[in-house]
Scaffold this motif. Sequence first.
Motif, PDB file in Angstrom:
ATOM      1  N   UNK A  10       1.378  -1.257   0.363  1.00 43.59           N
ATOM      2  CA  UNK A  10       0.185  -0.248  -0.168  1.00 43.59           C
ATOM      3  C   UNK A  10       0.959   1.161   0.302  1.00 43.59           C
ATOM      4  N   UNK A  11       0.499   2.202  -1.021  1.00 40.74           N
ATOM      5  CA  UNK A  11       1.082   3.439  -0.496  1.00 40.74           C
ATOM      6  C   UNK A  11       0.458   4.270   0.595  1.00 40.74           C
ATOM      7  N   UNK A  12       1.334   4.761   1.422  1.00 43.81           N
ATOM      8  CA  UNK A  12       1.006   5.387   2.296  1.00 43.81           C
ATOM      9  C   UNK A  12       1.994   6.974   2.601  1.00 43.81           C
ATOM     10  N   UNK A  13       1.533   8.617   3.083  1.00 45.08           N
ATOM     11  CA  UNK A  13       2.409   9.579   3.299  1.00 45.08           C
ATOM     12  C   UNK A  13       3.712   9.213   3.926  1.00 45.08           C
ATOM     13  N   UNK A  14       4.484   9.836   3.375  1.00 40.06           N
ATOM     14  CA  UNK A  14       5.842   9.750   3.839  1.00 40.06           C
ATOM     15  C   UNK A  14       6.118   9.350   4.925  1.00 40.06           C
ATOM     16  N   UNK A  15       6.848   9.158   6.084  1.00 42.50           N
ATOM     17  CA  UNK A  15       7.492   8.880   7.362  1.00 42.50           C
ATOM     18  C   UNK A  15       8.600  10.662   7.358  1.00 42.50           C
ATOM     19  N   UNK A  16       8.392  11.094   8.198  1.00 37.52           N
ATOM     20  CA  UNK A  16       9.614  12.434   8.373  1.00 37.52           C
ATOM     21  C   UNK A  16       9.842  11.914   9.775  1.00 37.52           C
ATOM     22  N   UNK A  17      11.231  13.225  10.066  1.00 34.92           N
ATOM     23  CA  UNK A  17      11.549  13.029  10.960  1.00 34.92           C
ATOM     24  C   UNK A  17      10.553  14.181  12.354  1.00 34.92           C
ATOM     25  N   UNK A  18       9.924  13.212  13.500  1.00 36.43           N
ATOM     26  CA  UNK A  18       9.822  14.453  14.513  1.00 36.43           C
ATOM     27  C   UNK A  18      10.647  14.991  15.273  1.00 36.43           C
ATOM     28  N   UNK A  20      14.586  16.045  17.485  1.00 38.62           N
ATOM     29  CA  UNK A  20      15.898  15.699  16.913  1.00 38.62           C
ATOM     30  C   UNK A  20      16.834  14.764  17.371  1.00 38.62           C
ATOM     31  N   UNK A  21      15.586  13.350  17.886  1.00 37.21           N
ATOM     32  CA  UNK A  21      17.003  12.095  18.285  1.00 37.21           C
ATOM     33  C   UNK A  21      16.621  11.317  17.128  1.00 37.21           C
ATOM     34  N   UNK A  22      15.606  11.525  15.873  1.00 34.93           N
ATOM     35  CA  UNK A  22      15.049  10.508  15.125  1.00 34.93           C
ATOM     36  C   UNK A  22      16.261  10.513  14.089  1.00 34.93           C
ATOM     37  N   UNK A  23      15.874   8.813  13.313  1.00 33.49           N
ATOM     38  CA  UNK A  23      16.866   8.943  11.815  1.00 33.49           C
ATOM     39  C   UNK A  23      15.689   8.644  10.920  1.00 33.49           C
ATOM     40  N   UNK A  24      15.949   8.690  10.558  1.00 28.59           N
ATOM     41  CA  UNK A  24      15.003   8.125   8.699  1.00 28.59           C
ATOM     42  C   UNK A  24      15.548   7.090   8.010  1.00 28.59           C
ATOM     43  N   UNK A  25      15.151   5.778   7.788  1.00 25.56           N
ATOM     44  CA  UNK A  25      17.449   4.517   7.826  1.00 25.56           C
ATOM     45  C   UNK A  25      15.145   3.906   6.843  1.00 25.56           C
ATOM     46  N   UNK A  26      16.279   3.879   5.433  1.00 23.58           N
ATOM     47  CA  UNK A  26      15.225   3.092   4.234  1.00 23.58           C
ATOM     48  C   UNK A  26      15.725   1.360   4.461  1.00 23.58           C
ATOM     49  N   UNK A  27      15.409   0.340   4.908  1.00 22.58           N
ATOM     50  CA  UNK A  27      15.401  -1.039   4.570  1.00 22.58           C
ATOM     51  C   UNK A  27      16.010  -1.712   2.951  1.00 22.58           C
ATOM     52  N   UNK A  28      17.049  -1.575   3.511  1.00 20.07           N
ATOM     53  CA  UNK A  28      18.062  -2.246   2.027  1.00 20.07           C
ATOM     54  C   UNK A  28      17.851  -4.026   1.695  1.00 20.07           C
ATOM     55  N   UNK A  29      17.581  -4.588   3.036  1.00 18.36           N
ATOM     56  CA  UNK A  29      17.657  -5.770   3.611  1.00 18.36           C
ATOM     57  C   UNK A  29      16.886  -6.128   4.164  1.00 18.36           C
ATOM     58  N   UNK A  30      15.501  -7.221   3.526  1.00 20.84           N
ATOM     59  CA  UNK A  30      14.667  -7.504   4.980  1.00 20.84           C
ATOM     60  C   UNK A  30      13.724  -9.034   5.320  1.00 20.84           C
ATOM     61  N   UNK A  31      14.837  -9.834   6.381  1.00 21.12           N
ATOM     62  CA  UNK A  31      14.093 -10.678   6.626  1.00 21.12           C
ATOM     63  C   UNK A  31      12.753 -10.847   7.259  1.00 21.12           C
ATOM     64  N   UNK A 121      10.635   3.594   3.784  1.00 13.27           N
ATOM     65  CA  UNK A 121      11.371   4.137   4.728  1.00 13.27           C
ATOM     66  C   UNK A 121      11.153   4.274   6.322  1.00 13.27           C
ATOM     67  N   UNK A 122      11.663   4.520   6.951  1.00 15.08           N
ATOM     68  CA  UNK A 122      11.201   3.981   9.060  1.00 15.08           C
ATOM     69  C   UNK A 122      11.891   4.902   9.405  1.00 15.08           C
ATOM     70  N   UNK A 123      10.822   5.343  10.643  1.00 11.90           N
ATOM     71  CA  UNK A 123      11.366   6.499  11.546  1.00 11.90           C
ATOM     72  C   UNK A 123      11.915   5.865  12.375  1.00 11.90           C
ATOM     73  N   UNK A 124      12.969   6.070  12.936  1.00  8.20           N
ATOM     74  CA  UNK A 124      13.373   5.482  13.639  1.00  8.20           C
ATOM     75  C   UNK A 124      13.963   6.152  15.586  1.00  8.20           C
ATOM     76  N   UNK A 125      13.158   6.058  16.261  1.00  9.61           N
ATOM     77  CA  UNK A 125      13.309   6.965  17.079  1.00  9.61           C
ATOM     78  C   UNK A 125      14.715   6.834  18.599  1.00  9.61           C
ATOM     79  N   UNK A 126      15.047   8.241  18.812  1.00 11.14           N
ATOM     80  CA  UNK A 126      16.035   7.618  19.484  1.00 11.14           C
ATOM     81  C   UNK A 126      17.831   6.807  18.756  1.00 11.14           C
ATOM     82  N   UNK A 127      17.590   7.337  17.821  1.00 12.99           N
ATOM     83  CA  UNK A 127      18.398   6.295  17.311  1.00 12.99           C
ATOM     84  C   UNK A 127      19.778   6.550  17.375  1.00 12.99           C
TER      85      UNK A 127
END
Length: 334
Positions: A10-18, A20-31, A121-127
């Motif tokens: 499904x297409x959803x609105x893109x995630x964003x930084x919320x 200052x401790x967040x990172x945006x990460x693009x999964x490149x290999x998912x098991x 793309x995923x948002x990672x808190x406390x990255x």
Amino acid sequence: MLGPRRVEWRDLPPVSLREATDALVRPIASAVCDLDRHLVHASPLEPPYALGHEAVGEVVDVGSDVSGLSPGDRVVIPCHINCGVCPECSRSMPGACSAVPPFASYGTPAGGSWGGLFDELVRVPWAGHSLVPLPPGLDPVLAASCSDNLVDAHRAVSPTLQADPDAGVLVVGGTPTFGLLTVLACTALGSTAVHYVDRDPRSVEKAAALGARTTLIDSYSERIPGIYDLTVDASAHPKGLRCALVSARPGGTCVSRSVFFAEPALPYLELYSSGVTFVTGPPHITPFAPEVLRLIDSKTLDPSPLIATYDYDDAPDVLLDPPAGKPVFVGSRP
């Protein structure tokens, strides 16, 4: 995840930084985890939700308070959401982080909505506290399961085997890959006394190829003959759990990493009489993933015999009819 055997992109609105401790990460290999397979076919949690909780990703953006990470870095994304500084995280228990709801993780709605690690793309808190850097040059496919299963398997056996490499280990299989990953962890730690039992002849054959003594069983018996300092329940079956518990020698340890959605009965009096220590709990990835990555990087631990790669585009079909072994998705999404 839309319901039993109903999976789609499904297409959803893109995630964003919320924060200052967040990172945006693009999964490149998912098991694909054993739990993912169960969720797809049994759907015990309320859909819809994003699937996937094992991945290596590439950092895309970081908040202003994130140090030690830059866009382009490759990292293991732990399955659990954790702050890194609460009392539980400080005790190397990030899977029980008190800053988030219980069970907060990617790929399930049990502890809130965090997205899934099949996502684009995923948002990672406390990255800065959570993400684990990948050793330079390490194939992300080999490390994808370090978000959960592979580190969890290593932690199931490492305290016992590091104290006594000759300890007898029994792995009660039944899940598609966790028991086999446990065998891999045993052999990487130098164990020569690991016994794998399972009702699935393909898993028994794979375990033998990985160096275990094996037994094909018709059903989970009351007790597997032998002297086992450590037993590992990798069955996800109440009778498999009981088998592992009662097969541990007096004073031994039984570790269960099975996920049960209903409370299994425990053979309490037998445990009481034998003094077996029962260990369970969620995976704690962030503090222990670096050691597993080191073992993979040094080729001491090689998960490649269990891995088959597929395009992300094929994920719905693969999840609905999963092959033996550990599927890992790579490439671009549809």
